[in-house]
Design an enzyme around this catalytic site. Sequence first.
Site, PDB file in Angstrom:
ATOM      1  N   ARG C 254       0.876  -1.175   0.000  1.00 12.08           N
ATOM      2  CA  ARG C 254       0.000   0.000   0.000  1.00 12.08           C
ATOM      3  C   ARG C 254       0.905   1.215   0.000  1.00 12.08           C
ATOM      4  O   ARG C 254       1.501   1.541   1.022  1.00 12.08           O
ATOM      5  CB  ARG C 254      -0.894  -0.035   1.238  1.00 12.08           C
ATOM      6  CG  ARG C 254      -2.066   0.925   1.196  1.00 12.08           C
ATOM      7  CD  ARG C 254      -2.840   0.899   2.508  1.00 12.08           C
ATOM      8  NE  ARG C 254      -2.210   1.763   3.496  1.00 12.08           N
ATOM      9  CZ  ARG C 254      -2.489   1.762   4.799  1.00 12.08           C
ATOM     10  NH1 ARG C 254      -3.373   0.924   5.294  1.00 12.08           N
ATOM     11  NH2 ARG C 254      -1.872   2.587   5.622  1.00 12.08           N
ATOM     12  N   HIS C 258      -4.100   4.723   4.114  1.00 12.09           N
ATOM     13  CA  HIS C 258      -5.307   3.940   3.846  1.00 12.09           C
ATOM     14  C   HIS C 258      -6.265   4.709   2.956  1.00 12.09           C
ATOM     15  O   HIS C 258      -6.810   4.173   1.993  1.00 12.09           O
ATOM     16  CB  HIS C 258      -6.009   3.576   5.150  1.00 12.09           C
ATOM     17  CG  HIS C 258      -7.343   2.943   4.940  1.00 12.09           C
ATOM     18  ND1 HIS C 258      -7.493   1.667   4.446  1.00 12.09           N
ATOM     19  CD2 HIS C 258      -8.616   3.419   5.115  1.00 12.09           C
ATOM     20  CE1 HIS C 258      -8.787   1.374   4.342  1.00 12.09           C
ATOM     21  NE2 HIS C 258      -9.482   2.421   4.748  1.00 12.09           N
ATOM     22  N   TYR C 267       1.461   5.145  12.408  1.00 13.23           N
ATOM     23  CA  TYR C 267       1.632   3.715  12.713  1.00 13.23           C
ATOM     24  C   TYR C 267       2.609   2.991  11.784  1.00 13.23           C
ATOM     25  O   TYR C 267       2.806   1.788  11.920  1.00 13.23           O
ATOM     26  CB  TYR C 267       0.271   3.007  12.711  1.00 13.23           C
ATOM     27  CG  TYR C 267      -0.539   3.185  11.427  1.00 13.23           C
ATOM     28  CD1 TYR C 267      -0.328   2.342  10.342  1.00 13.23           C
ATOM     29  CD2 TYR C 267      -1.491   4.188  11.301  1.00 13.23           C
ATOM     30  CE1 TYR C 267      -1.037   2.505   9.159  1.00 13.23           C
ATOM     31  CE2 TYR C 267      -2.216   4.351  10.130  1.00 13.23           C
ATOM     32  CZ  TYR C 267      -1.981   3.506   9.065  1.00 13.23           C
ATOM     33  OH  TYR C 267      -2.682   3.667   7.896  1.00 13.23           O
TER      34      TYR C 267
HETATM   35  C1  LIG Z   1     -17.648  -4.445   8.034  1.00 13.33           C
HETATM   36  C2  LIG Z   1     -16.707  -3.275   7.971  1.00 13.33           C
HETATM   37  N1  LIG Z   1     -16.016  -2.926   9.056  1.00 13.33           N
HETATM   38  C3  LIG Z   1     -15.169  -1.874   9.015  1.00 13.33           C
HETATM   39  C4  LIG Z   1     -14.997  -1.139   7.871  1.00 13.33           C
HETATM   40  C5  LIG Z   1     -14.053   0.063   7.835  1.00 13.33           C
HETATM   41  N2  LIG Z   1     -12.886  -0.259   6.981  1.00 13.33           N
HETATM   42  C6  LIG Z   1     -12.857   0.078   5.691  1.00 13.33           C
HETATM   43  S1  LIG Z   1     -11.487  -0.489   4.902  1.00 13.33           S
HETATM   44  C7  LIG Z   1     -10.895  -1.184   6.323  1.00 13.33           C
HETATM   45  C8  LIG Z   1      -9.582  -1.918   6.305  1.00 13.33           C
HETATM   46  C9  LIG Z   1      -9.540  -2.975   5.242  1.00 13.33           C
HETATM   47  O1  LIG Z   1      -8.330  -3.672   5.283  1.00 13.33           O
HETATM   48  P1  LIG Z   1      -7.983  -4.733   4.176  1.00 13.33           P
HETATM   49  O2  LIG Z   1      -9.111  -5.679   4.010  1.00 13.33           O
HETATM   50  O3  LIG Z   1      -6.661  -5.322   4.490  1.00 13.33           O
HETATM   51  O4  LIG Z   1      -7.930  -3.929   2.824  1.00 13.33           O
HETATM   52  P2  LIG Z   1      -6.954  -2.713   2.457  1.00 13.33           P
HETATM   53  O5  LIG Z   1      -7.709  -1.487   2.795  1.00 13.33           O
HETATM   54  O6  LIG Z   1      -5.716  -2.896   3.260  1.00 13.33           O
HETATM   55  O7  LIG Z   1      -6.724  -2.851   1.006  1.00 13.33           O
HETATM   56  C10 LIG Z   1     -11.765  -0.950   7.374  1.00 13.33           C
HETATM   57  C11 LIG Z   1     -11.562  -1.403   8.772  1.00 13.33           C
HETATM   58  C12 LIG Z   1     -15.763  -1.527   6.773  1.00 13.33           C
HETATM   59  N3  LIG Z   1     -15.697  -0.857   5.607  1.00 13.33           N
HETATM   60  N4  LIG Z   1     -16.590  -2.595   6.837  1.00 13.33           N
END
Ligand SMILES: Cc1ncc(C[n+]2csc(CCOP(=O)(O)OP(=O)(O)O)c2C)c(N)n1
Lengths: 322, 322, 358, 358
Positions: C254, C258, C267
């Site tokens: 990444r 985020h 972090y």
């Molecule tokens: C059910 C749910 N819980 C929390 C969130 C908030 N949220 C959005 S993206 C994310 C992190 C996702 O991490 P990952 O699956 O590793 O994907 P990345 O963003 O790293 O590509 C979170 C906690 C959400 N969208 N849906």
Amino acid sequence: MPAKTFIEAIREGMADEMRHDGSIIVLGEDVGKKGGVFLATDGLWAEFGDDRVIDTPLTESQIIGTSIGAAINGLRPVAEIQFADFIHPAFNQLVSEAARLRYRSNNGYSCPMVVRAPYGGGVHGALYHSQSVEAFFTHVPGLKVVIPSTPYDAKGLLRSSIRDDDPVLFFEHKKMYRSVRGEVPDGEYAVPLGRAAVTRAGTQLTVIGYGLMAHYALEAAERVADDGISAEVIDLRTLRPLDKESVLDSVRKTGKCLVVYEDNRFGGYGAEVAAIVAEEAFDYLDGPVTRMAGPDVPGVLQPRPRGLVHDQPGEDRRRDPD
Amino acid sequence: MPAKTFIEAIREGMADEMRHDGSIIVLGEDVGKKGGVFLATDGLWAEFGDDRVIDTPLTESQIIGTSIGAAINGLRPVAEIQFADFIHPAFNQLVSEAARLRYRSNNGYSCPMVVRAPYGGGVHGALYHSQSVEAFFTHVPGLKVVIPSTPYDAKGLLRSSIRDDDPVLFFEHKKMYRSVRGEVPDGEYAVPLGRAAVTRAGTQLTVIGYGLMAHYALEAAERVADDGISAEVIDLRTLRPLDKESVLDSVRKTGKCLVVYEDNRFGGYGAEVAAIVAEEAFDYLDGPVTRMAGPDVPGVLQPRPRGLVHDQPGEDRRRDPD
Amino acid sequence: MAVSDRSASHLGEAVGLSDEQLIEMYRLVALTRALDERMWVLNRAGRIPFVISGQGHEGAQVAITWPLRKQHDWVAPFYRSIATCLTFGMSPRDILTAQYATANDPSSGGRQMPGHYGSREHNLVSVSSPVATQLLHAIGIALAAKVRGTDQVAMTFMGEGSSNQGDVHEGLNFAAIHKLPFVFVVENNGYAISVPSAKELAVEDVASRAGGYGMPGLVVDGSDVLECYRVATEAVDRARSGGGPTLIEAKVTRLTAHSSDDQQTKYRSEEELASEKARDPLPRFRAQLVDAGILTDHVEQRLGADIKAVVDDATQYAESQPDPDPSTAMRWVYAEEWPSEAPPPWGFGTAGGHAEEH
Amino acid sequence: MAVSDRSASHLGEAVGLSDEQLIEMYRLVALTRALDERMWVLNRAGRIPFVISGQGHEGAQVAITWPLRKQHDWVAPFYRSIATCLTFGMSPRDILTAQYATANDPSSGGRQMPGHYGSREHNLVSVSSPVATQLLHAIGIALAAKVRGTDQVAMTFMGEGSSNQGDVHEGLNFAAIHKLPFVFVVENNGYAISVPSAKELAVEDVASRAGGYGMPGLVVDGSDVLECYRVATEAVDRARSGGGPTLIEAKVTRLTAHSSDDQQTKYRSEEELASEKARDPLPRFRAQLVDAGILTDHVEQRLGADIKAVVDDATQYAESQPDPDPSTAMRWVYAEEWPSEAPPPWGFGTAGGHAEEH
Ligand SMILES: Cc1ncc(C[n+]2csc(CCOP(=O)(O)OP(=O)(O)O)c2C)c(N)n1
Ligand SMILES: Cc1ncc(C[n+]2csc(CCOP(=O)(O)OP(=O)(O)O)c2C)c(N)n1
Ligand SMILES: [Mg+2]
Ligand SMILES: [Mg+2]
């Protein structure tokens, strides 16, 4: 017209539609060989085979989520949740996904599917086999919610629900499956979604119910008729969209309204009906809109001769061994 | 008294209680080093360490289910759900488990835990970052639901919620986090659950709200005061248990009632309030109990100068680049 | 070797791609990067409210999406899937109108937050916010493909953090039982917002879970575009030929925070951020193609100009499109006409608008 | 060899159990079977409304629960866990009052359906109906044990069908990340009501999923009581000593229909039902103990008489206990007094009864 039980009408409704439309599939836990724990899908697997009658793993979110996907790609899934009490693991898929797909894609996608689930008390199901869950879903824009009370309506509304192009939750009162019988025509007919039925005409009071309570409301109306009280009874049949006009027309005529529901009182579906009547028929009311509903405890308490008795299984049997 | 923002009061509320009671843990997505996506838990990890401030995996059902277990074995978990919109995957654990553990075990077990979640619109969150979800939970016997509207109440109610021996859902309007300031005493104080606040006295109309709507109700009351209308405003603060007496006392005095909520109108929490008022204050009402609520579409529509405008992010920015 | 020469280079031959295809892949990676960078510029300039970025993921996305048949197969993407959407048929204009939430944004008509893509025209399922839900939709699509015999494959994408959601377990189990034509792609970038892998899972590879469902699980270096393509081709072929589902885990990086709301320096250390740059797929793929003599200076200049023009065009286009008409915000909660057939004789055109109660 | 002789037989020595312990294990298996059979008789006689049975599972349950420390460790059982509950401290009276739903039923005071066991006194978490939810509770208990440093282990049980629920995925992942003192026991009886294994999962063993979370997964023959004990001891020791969670899958057989509401001949052939009898743990364990000279005729007679007396006593006891008082049905939705401490000076005794709105 042949008289059928409530569950026969539902079973026939599915079978008829499946014969008519090859894109309909049925899926859920034990819906195949076993024909469902209440036998609502009995015979479908034998007639339509593995591809169209699918015994899923014990995973409700998957049942609903997969149905959404299948609906996106051209099928019309009729999913069974074994008990309405077990729909909660699928809450996210229903509320965040099925209900919103059309809206969020600006009408790009739709999600024509039906979710059938037995609900309600009176069968000694206690905390987890007696819930009324409709209020969680009638609140959700994008979902339709149907609760039939007669075999005729059950089949006719199920047909309309299956052919509807939006997700429909179809709740069936399990106490009615075998105890309620009624005439069901053989040919194709449908009962439209969104229309209530005035099941008894009256002039002094409007009683509004659905599901098993629609029957109790009728019984009660007959009983008070002896005392010279003329009650009109409305069976809502579709809870969302609500047939507000039928409700308001009746209350404007009678001036009194009682809303009956089996679910926990606080925040139940009847609260919305009562609020609408209280607001939109205010000038016609000559008494408060009252509600009669289940008490605010988990599971179901049933009115019994000696008062409210907790609906649990041990008890009754011991008093009445058959 | 020092003036604090809404979110500072919440953060302080947690920190104070954690210092006072070693059995309190905080858990949720990104609550650790990052301090939460809104920074509500900022600094807690640094002060209380890995064991008491736990960054969970991205799994809401686990967050709630684990909290239940931790509560059973002597901790007092304060779980954060990152957005109220994402509480739905945990619906089963909340409704079937947390809410029922005490009842189903005949008071053998209890489940003292708090679930914090930011809710509400007005921050361009569209369908999935702007929901009001309280109605799903206020309907559930066994759950308590709190929605504070001032920093003072937020801290005081959070303390009461953490010390309560039942599961409490604590919803925080995210638009208020930094926009609402107010005085917060330094010492220990608590605001009891189950008590509404009359935030403005009036004689001709009772306006009932909570969360951000409690502020809007006050603003509106001030505005109509210029027209000679005297509105009393009630901030419910706790939605379940509802402080029915405060509500009814006020309406019996004013004779008119408006219930305001941000959530979708149909089947929202305000329906229950309206239904109660319509039934129990009927003889005092000189006009219908009315409701002002969000329209029945997914996501949030916001009142804007030109009318109802969909709350989505692109728009505003383009009109007003900062 | 001239590009116009249709003969494949050694590089292409090894993986069964023509040089034109390799260049088109490269173009998509570079275009996505340019579009993504533009989004950040627009965000900083206050033109668009929110960015959630795919930088670092583009190579894997283009290569893994590539073997699918456009407008026949299906994809359920996630918020970082910009390269996937472009590879599967959406245009840069489509992407940027979603950022601007214009009336004609094909993803949602301006109803959703930026980053929630979707296109009925291109069989791209509309993205929602709750993570991981789309996996079940893709699996349902695959079920329908099997039941209807359409020869379609469904693919879905998500992050490693999201893969821990319960829906993933339930879905993979179901897909494996029914040997559905389905491919699950995990883009593992080591973080779920601020939560590092070690707190998201106790194992190195999400792919190590595949065997427990009865499907192959493959780990691939997401900065190795051609290896991603090879693995994906195998998975798509297996799916289409009745061999059942596959889990592909692409290890990506990444490169941004985020989202535009996140401060990742809180972090992630400076060193970590610096060293992650080495895992950028774009320069690596470029070097590969340059070394193979496919990406000549000439071609690169042409591509660069083309990409700039396309991104500029998309920006100007999106900027100039009207906002959604507020009066439409109440529409499409339900069907408003009977789309699939004429109302039947008994007249249950329920869809004839159940006027919503207000 | 006399039972009163405290020296261990070879059989016991091999697994580190005294002969007394072996006999007590056997007694628990046989007692559970007798109690379970009694439940069916009572059901057929119309005395209790519903039976959900553990027949075929008892050997694994007794042996796997055995290594736990009573009233210190924790168990989150499921509806078939009769043997587990008895092994962990509940009495046959406790079990049958739950079937009869009497006022003094310790599981729920007659509030729940039969089969929903639980006991605060014995650290047995109250069973609910939605399957698999209890896994997360056990994991939360294990988390609290770790945070509080209590040296406790938490164990949970469920069927293989239930193990496909999303909660299981989320929970195992969390338990492994935090190396919690937790043991997950899957009692795989090949069916989820009518749905056979092959439609529940595409793999032979649920245990094959453990590795994907980063924990050991062990398969054990559930009719081999001593092997179950050995495996469980290892898992409990590992959990207690900080080695993290373990998944144990015991292959058992369901000797009855799913419940008294089910007709299993609709989906299981007579041959299958007959052949499954060979996997009954009770005769197998008995033969083992007889062969080892531990279970002599004398001991067996004594046990038989004892078990009959205990089951009769429990039946009569439960039959004679009063129904719950209907007026109590509204109680304990919330706390009704302030259990953990005196109300604080500022007086927020919220627990001082929020009279429920009616
Ligand atoms: C059910 C749910 N819980 C929390 C969130 C908030 N949220 C959005 S993206 C994310 C992190 C996702 O991490 P990952 O699956 O590793 O994907 P990345 O963003 O790293 O590509 C979170 C906690 C959400 N969208 N849906
Ligand atoms: C969430 C949920 N869905 C459905 C049910 C209904 N139900 C009760 S037991 C059962 C089958 C369980 O199978 P398995 O986990 O293999 O355990 P077994 O009964 O075979 O021991 C089902 C479907 C339930 N209790 N909970
Ligand atoms: Mg990630
Ligand atoms: Mg089983």
